[in-house]
Design a protein around this motif. Structure first.
Motif, PDB file in Angstrom:
ATOM      1  N   SER A 187       0.744  -1.161  -0.125  1.00 47.87           N
ATOM      2  CA  SER A 187      -0.047   0.040  -0.004  1.00 47.87           C
ATOM      3  C   SER A 187       0.822   1.229   0.018  1.00 47.87           C
ATOM      4  O   SER A 187       0.782   2.259  -0.705  1.00 47.87           O
ATOM      5  CB  SER A 187      -0.901  -0.189   1.273  1.00 47.87           C
ATOM      6  N   LYS A 188       1.829   1.273   0.923  1.00 48.42           N
ATOM      7  CA  LYS A 188       2.421   2.688   1.139  1.00 48.42           C
ATOM      8  C   LYS A 188       3.619   2.584   0.085  1.00 48.42           C
ATOM      9  O   LYS A 188       4.284   3.941  -0.222  1.00 48.42           O
ATOM     10  CB  LYS A 188       3.308   2.430   2.482  1.00 48.42           C
ATOM     11  N   ALA A 189       3.867   1.530  -0.816  1.00 48.44           N
ATOM     12  CA  ALA A 189       4.886   1.779  -1.814  1.00 48.44           C
ATOM     13  C   ALA A 189       4.210   2.180  -3.230  1.00 48.44           C
ATOM     14  O   ALA A 189       5.001   2.446  -4.275  1.00 48.44           O
ATOM     15  CB  ALA A 189       5.765   0.424  -2.139  1.00 48.44           C
ATOM     16  N   GLY A 190       2.831   2.407  -2.997  1.00 49.65           N
ATOM     17  CA  GLY A 190       2.273   2.764  -4.287  1.00 49.65           C
ATOM     18  C   GLY A 190       2.566   4.267  -4.452  1.00 49.65           C
ATOM     19  O   GLY A 190       2.651   5.221  -3.555  1.00 49.65           O
ATOM     20  N   SER A 191       2.114   4.779  -5.686  1.00 44.65           N
ATOM     21  CA  SER A 191       2.206   6.090  -6.120  1.00 44.65           C
ATOM     22  C   SER A 191       1.615   6.282  -7.476  1.00 44.65           C
ATOM     23  O   SER A 191       1.708   5.300  -8.471  1.00 44.65           O
ATOM     24  CB  SER A 191       3.666   6.446  -6.022  1.00 44.65           C
ATOM     25  N   ASN A 192       1.269   7.521  -7.809  1.00 44.94           N
ATOM     26  CA  ASN A 192       0.675   7.808  -9.189  1.00 44.94           C
ATOM     27  C   ASN A 192       1.812   7.942 -10.066  1.00 44.94           C
ATOM     28  O   ASN A 192       1.709   8.038 -11.392  1.00 44.94           O
ATOM     29  CB  ASN A 192      -0.181   9.034  -9.261  1.00 44.94           C
ATOM     30  N   VAL A 193       2.994   8.130  -9.562  1.00 49.45           N
ATOM     31  CA  VAL A 193       3.996   8.142 -10.297  1.00 49.45           C
ATOM     32  C   VAL A 193       4.656   6.807 -10.577  1.00 49.45           C
ATOM     33  O   VAL A 193       5.149   6.073  -9.773  1.00 49.45           O
ATOM     34  CB  VAL A 193       5.438   9.031  -9.601  1.00 49.45           C
ATOM     35  N   GLU A 194       4.341   6.271 -11.842  1.00 48.65           N
ATOM     36  CA  GLU A 194       4.581   4.951 -12.131  1.00 48.65           C
ATOM     37  C   GLU A 194       6.018   4.191 -11.916  1.00 48.65           C
ATOM     38  O   GLU A 194       5.794   3.063 -11.504  1.00 48.65           O
ATOM     39  CB  GLU A 194       4.325   4.624 -13.548  1.00 48.65           C
ATOM     40  N   GLU A 204       7.266   0.507  -9.393  1.00 53.37           N
ATOM     41  CA  GLU A 204       8.067  -0.330  -9.953  1.00 53.37           C
ATOM     42  C   GLU A 204       9.222  -0.646  -9.460  1.00 53.37           C
ATOM     43  O   GLU A 204       9.633  -1.881  -9.077  1.00 53.37           O
ATOM     44  CB  GLU A 204       8.327  -0.007 -11.340  1.00 53.37           C
ATOM     45  N   ILE A 205      10.083   0.511  -9.111  1.00 49.58           N
ATOM     46  CA  ILE A 205      11.400   0.461  -8.498  1.00 49.58           C
ATOM     47  C   ILE A 205      11.203  -0.409  -7.103  1.00 49.58           C
ATOM     48  O   ILE A 205      11.886  -1.209  -6.562  1.00 49.58           O
ATOM     49  CB  ILE A 205      12.183   1.788  -8.332  1.00 49.58           C
ATOM     50  N   ALA A 206      10.490   0.191  -6.182  1.00 47.91           N
ATOM     51  CA  ALA A 206      10.137  -0.188  -4.943  1.00 47.91           C
ATOM     52  C   ALA A 206       9.772  -1.792  -4.981  1.00 47.91           C
ATOM     53  O   ALA A 206      10.494  -2.643  -4.174  1.00 47.91           O
ATOM     54  CB  ALA A 206       8.893   0.495  -4.352  1.00 47.91           C
ATOM     55  N   ASN A 207       8.976  -2.326  -5.805  1.00 50.42           N
ATOM     56  CA  ASN A 207       8.446  -3.532  -5.837  1.00 50.42           C
ATOM     57  C   ASN A 207       9.726  -4.557  -6.408  1.00 50.42           C
ATOM     58  O   ASN A 207       9.770  -5.666  -6.064  1.00 50.42           O
ATOM     59  CB  ASN A 207       7.316  -3.854  -6.494  1.00 50.42           C
ATOM     60  N   HIS A 208      10.450  -4.158  -7.239  1.00 57.05           N
ATOM     61  CA  HIS A 208      11.752  -4.671  -7.846  1.00 57.05           C
ATOM     62  C   HIS A 208      12.560  -5.236  -6.616  1.00 57.05           C
ATOM     63  O   HIS A 208      13.012  -6.333  -6.655  1.00 57.05           O
ATOM     64  CB  HIS A 208      12.585  -3.928  -8.810  1.00 57.05           C
ATOM     65  N   LEU A 209      12.870  -4.168  -5.848  1.00 57.69           N
ATOM     66  CA  LEU A 209      13.911  -4.505  -4.689  1.00 57.69           C
ATOM     67  C   LEU A 209      13.062  -5.330  -3.451  1.00 57.69           C
ATOM     68  O   LEU A 209      13.551  -6.257  -2.896  1.00 57.69           O
ATOM     69  CB  LEU A 209      14.267  -3.331  -4.192  1.00 57.69           C
ATOM     70  N   ILE A 210      11.496  -4.999  -3.263  1.00 60.22           N
ATOM     71  CA  ILE A 210      11.094  -5.670  -2.223  1.00 60.22           C
ATOM     72  C   ILE A 210      10.624  -7.039  -2.429  1.00 60.22           C
ATOM     73  O   ILE A 210      10.659  -8.073  -1.676  1.00 60.22           O
ATOM     74  CB  ILE A 210       9.840  -4.827  -1.978  1.00 60.22           C
ATOM     75  N   SER A 211      10.515  -7.322  -3.869  1.00 56.84           N
ATOM     76  CA  SER A 211      10.240  -8.876  -4.172  1.00 56.84           C
ATOM     77  C   SER A 211      11.478  -9.783  -4.309  1.00 56.84           C
ATOM     78  O   SER A 211      11.252 -10.806  -4.752  1.00 56.84           O
ATOM     79  CB  SER A 211       9.433  -8.597  -5.572  1.00 56.84           C
ATOM     80  N   SER A 212      12.580  -9.062  -4.218  1.00 54.25           N
ATOM     81  CA  SER A 212      13.976  -9.536  -4.594  1.00 54.25           C
ATOM     82  C   SER A 212      14.351 -10.710  -3.637  1.00 54.25           C
ATOM     83  O   SER A 212      15.257 -11.459  -3.905  1.00 54.25           O
ATOM     84  CB  SER A 212      14.879  -8.717  -4.995  1.00 54.25           C
ATOM     85  N   GLY A 213      13.706 -10.943  -2.527  1.00 55.49           N
ATOM     86  CA  GLY A 213      14.197 -11.866  -1.387  1.00 55.49           C
ATOM     87  C   GLY A 213      14.649 -11.285  -0.226  1.00 55.49           C
ATOM     88  O   GLY A 213      14.938  -9.740  -0.284  1.00 55.49           O
ATOM     89  N   GLY A 214      14.854 -12.081   0.745  1.00 55.93           N
ATOM     90  CA  GLY A 214      15.715 -11.627   2.015  1.00 55.93           C
ATOM     91  C   GLY A 214      14.534 -12.054   3.027  1.00 55.93           C
ATOM     92  O   GLY A 214      13.771 -12.575   3.133  1.00 55.93           O
ATOM     93  N   LYS A 215      15.424 -11.992   4.431  1.00 60.32           N
ATOM     94  CA  LYS A 215      14.752 -12.752   5.491  1.00 60.32           C
ATOM     95  C   LYS A 215      13.656 -11.872   6.036  1.00 60.32           C
ATOM     96  O   LYS A 215      12.953 -12.398   6.936  1.00 60.32           O
ATOM     97  CB  LYS A 215      15.678 -13.058   6.296  1.00 60.32           C
ATOM     98  N   ARG A 216      13.544 -10.550   5.823  1.00 60.69           N
ATOM     99  CA  ARG A 216      12.738  -9.458   6.415  1.00 60.69           C
ATOM    100  C   ARG A 216      13.136  -9.753   8.013  1.00 60.69           C
ATOM    101  O   ARG A 216      11.957  -9.390   8.775  1.00 60.69           O
ATOM    102  CB  ARG A 216      11.222 -10.003   6.307  1.00 60.69           C
ATOM    103  N   LEU A 217      14.282 -10.048   8.613  1.00 53.89           N
ATOM    104  CA  LEU A 217      14.551 -10.209   9.703  1.00 53.89           C
ATOM    105  C   LEU A 217      14.309  -8.940  10.588  1.00 53.89           C
ATOM    106  O   LEU A 217      13.832  -8.762  11.729  1.00 53.89           O
ATOM    107  CB  LEU A 217      15.916 -10.612   9.654  1.00 53.89           C
ATOM    108  N   ARG A 218      14.663  -7.754  10.072  1.00 55.25           N
ATOM    109  CA  ARG A 218      14.552  -6.474  11.060  1.00 55.25           C
ATOM    110  C   ARG A 218      13.056  -6.189  11.216  1.00 55.25           C
ATOM    111  O   ARG A 218      12.743  -5.675  12.490  1.00 55.25           O
ATOM    112  CB  ARG A 218      15.104  -5.436  10.203  1.00 55.25           C
TER     113      ARG A 218
END
Length: 339
Positions: free
Chosen positions: A38-45, A49-63
């Motif tokens: 929700s918060k990574a959304g924006s009218n600026v396309e 795109e960039i936020a989801n590229h990194l967010i979806s790339s994996g990681g432990k979400r440890l923090r």
């Protein structure tokens, strides 16, 4: 697009696991993941795109899981911990976007970095957007103490970045100087993530301090294990290709120790590799051999174990809860990645 909690649950060779932490925080993490989208959304396309590229790339979400577990540990039952955990993840994501630009990195977790697809300017600006969203969520929570902890961490992380840039490729950097850099760059966010949970749960000052110390020392241990894995691990554990730090000329603790313990000729090799960028596959093989010869990798892991012990002692006096046990196991898991 869905973003899940991505963790390594391979327990074949490791007794320690993040599985207890994942299970305890799974319901809250589902809410965190919804809020991230929700918060990574924006009218600026380009922004999502960039936020989801990194967010979806994996990681432990440890923090963010640390934030959720630490709040649960003290009986918190509201929803502010979800907003703060999302803020923590956005701060981390923004840092990665900025790091890749500063380090001129081409790959992250086997995928092209955002800067390689959209360029440096867009990566930096989207990182700034995510930081802004993080602070908006902190304000929504309405806790001055939580805002102070996380905003201070953001400032310290930025200082660490500049400090690292100033020390980059300087082979005269000492171990103490390097530890100060990673305390700012990596441990500061671990520390803040662990402390804000007790804050909104109304924990005592001593309890807050215990979680802050736990987070700081867990973060130091985590980074030092990453340093060791670059020369002795595998891509699955590291989240990137082994040897990437060396190829990018990054000064990490195994390099510092091997350089200081080496002969004059070996020190010239290190200067060529790190300062002058002579760092191909043959040089990487030689570098790893020198580290093994001088015990640099083993001693880096030893330092990590030391900080892990401090983290363990920090929360030892706290009441026994499932969350506390999960946080203790996270220490073992982080270090066991290199075993």
């Amino acid at each position: 697009m869905s973003v899940g909690v991505v963790v390594s649950l391979d327990e074949g060779k490791k007794s320690a696991s993040v599985k207890p932490l994942v299970e305890l925080t799974s319901a809250d993490m589902a809410r965190v993941n919804e809020l991230i989208l929700s918060k990574a959304g924006s009218n600026v396309e380009m922004i999502p795109e960039i936020a989801n590229h990194l967010i979806s790339s994996g990681g432990k979400r440890l923090r963010p899981m640390l934030t959720l577990a630490a709040a649960q540990m003290f009986g918190y039952s509201g929803d502010s911990h979800v907003k703060l955990a999302t803020s923590v993840e956005f701060m981390h994501t923004a840092t990665l976007l900025h790091d890749d630009v500063v380090d001129e990195s081409d790959l992250r977790r086997g995928k092209k970095t955002a800067r390689m697809i959209w360029g440096n300017q867009a990566s930096v600006l989207v990182g700034d957007f995510l930081l802004g969203q993080a602070f908006r969520m902190m304000v929504d929570v309405g806790s001055i103490d939580a805002l102070d902890i996380l905003s201070t961490a953001a400032s310290v992380i930025a200082e660490g970045e500049v400090w690292q840039l100033a020390a980059a490729k300087n082979m005269e950097t000492t171990e103490d100087e390097y530890l100060q850099v990673i305390k700012a760059k990596t441990a500061a966010l671990f520390s803040a993530a662990a402390e804000v949970g007790p804050v909104i749960a109304g924990a005592t000052r001593a309890e807050r301090n215990a979680l802050r110390s736990y987070g700081t020392n867990l973060g130091l241990a985590f980074q030092l294990v990453d340093d060791a894995l670059d020369y002795g691990g595998n891509s699955k554990d590291l989240g990137k290709n082994t040897g990437d730090d060396f190829r990018e000329g990054k000064l990490t603790l195994p390099v510092i120790l091997a350089y200081r313990r080496g002969t004059a000729a070996e020190r010239e090799f290190w200067k060529g590799a790190i300062e002058d960028g002579v760092s191909g596959d043959a040089e990487l093989e030689k570098a790893t051999g020198l580290m093994i010869r001088h015990g640099a990798i083993a001693d880096t892991v030893g330092r990590a174990r030391h900080f892990g012990d401090i983290a363990r002692d920090a929360i030892a006096p706290l009441k026994s809860t499932p969350q506390k046990q999960a946080l203790l196991e996270v220490i073992d898991f982080c270090i066991s990645r290199v075993v």
